[in-house]
Design an enzyme around this catalytic site. Sequence first.
Site, PDB file in Angstrom:
ATOM      1  CB  THR A  52      39.392  28.323   8.853  1.00  0.00           C
ATOM      2  OG1 THR A  52      38.025  29.153   9.238  1.00  0.00           O
ATOM      3  CG2 THR A  52      40.572  28.722  10.073  1.00  0.00           C
ATOM      4  N   GLY A  58      34.152  35.170  13.252  1.00  0.00           N
ATOM      5  CA  GLY A  58      33.734  34.152  14.626  1.00  0.00           C
ATOM      6  C   GLY A  58      35.434  34.132  14.856  1.00  0.00           C
TER       7      GLY A  58
HETATM    8  N1  ASP Z   1      36.498  29.177  13.432  1.00  0.00           N
HETATM    9  C1  ASP Z   1      35.924  29.155  12.082  1.00  0.00           C
HETATM   10  C2  ASP Z   1      34.907  30.228  12.475  1.00  0.00           C
HETATM   11  O1  ASP Z   1      34.298  30.161  13.151  1.00  0.00           O
HETATM   12  C3  ASP Z   1      35.727  28.419  11.421  1.00  0.00           C
HETATM   13  C4  ASP Z   1      36.110  26.934  10.969  1.00  0.00           C
HETATM   14  O2  ASP Z   1      37.475  26.822  11.294  1.00  0.00           O
HETATM   15  O3  ASP Z   1      36.079  27.294   9.211  1.00  0.00           O
HETATM   16  O4  ASP Z   1      34.866  31.898  11.809  1.00  0.00           O
END
Ligand code: ASP
Length: 356
Positions: free
Chosen positions: A189, A219
């Site tokens: 992300t 998420g």
């Molecule tokens: N936080 C993101 C999610 O749970 C994933 C990530 O941080 O890459 O969708």
Amino acid sequence: MAAFATVSAPVSADDHGEKHWSIAIHGGAGTMSPDKMTPEKRAEYEVALQTALDAGKAVLANGGSAVDAVKAAIIPMEDNPLFNAGRGAVFTWEGRNELDASIMDGRDRSAGAVTGVTTIKNPILLADKVRTDSPHVFLMGEGAEQFAAERGLETAPPEWFATEHRREALERMKAEQVSALEVDHKFGTVGAVALDMDGNLAAGTSTGGMTGKRWGRIGDSPVIGAGTYADNRSCAVSATGWGEYFIRVGVAHEICTRLRVLFEGVDAMSTEVGEDEAQDWLLHSNLAQGVSDSVMAEVEELGGDGGVILVTPEGDALFSFNTTGMYRGRATSDGVNEVAIFGGEESAEPSSTPDH
Ligand code: ASP
């Protein structure tokens, strides 16, 4: 317990009333070790992070707003298939790329977010359109795309977002019956947080979510208060990690709230001991780092991992993560300019919080 990489750059000692700015970015946290990454790959990430940082810096150095800097920094990472956002996003169980993004302006706490969009080239721009040009905060799927079409946002076909290595990750997950964490090892992300010369804060986050997500899973990244939060009274935060835990802790809002309450305490203290002494204490007590670390410790206690980036009204730009690495960078008007991947790589003095 995993090590916290806790480094803070106190950049804001602005005794002369000079205007300053500050920015931090991330491209995901996770299990990373220098010996498992080729020098070429490492260089590729460093260039990508520096490109994003430069784009945000240019806006701030020219007197632009924190919100514009956040968007400018996130766009190149959304366009770069190295990261799990925009192009290069992970696949859902059904083999689609469903994108989430959110943005918040600390000046007035206006916020915009989208989830489950599949054709928007830069979801962070759509999130910002929701913020500035709709009566709502959070739009999903088809409705969000309809809104985007009405506002003339750039679209891209599904092939634009799909990359081979992300497809392989999904196939491996299914074939080996393993979890997203076992195939991805890291979260990709992207996010940015900024303080502009007018003293305004902003935060933004963009993601494809987690490999193999299903049943419309959302998420933390597009959830205001979990993956993103900004409030001029306290700080701006963008998170990356195992989203379910970040939602449960309300990470971004929790950090901002704890800090706001502490700042209010410092204000009260200044009537007792004088403003100079209170400010001096504030500058040296590393409150923001301590608060970020303790909220990340809560995530870890529940079983989650990941990290956050944060800027404060004083211009501190800092990171806290409980993984072995986080793609990250920060820059300030005081000349800080660095990108880093593994724990403990920053040049600044370690904070008072000891490594565990
Ligand atoms: N936080 C993101 C999610 O749970 C994933 C990530 O941080 O890459 O969708």
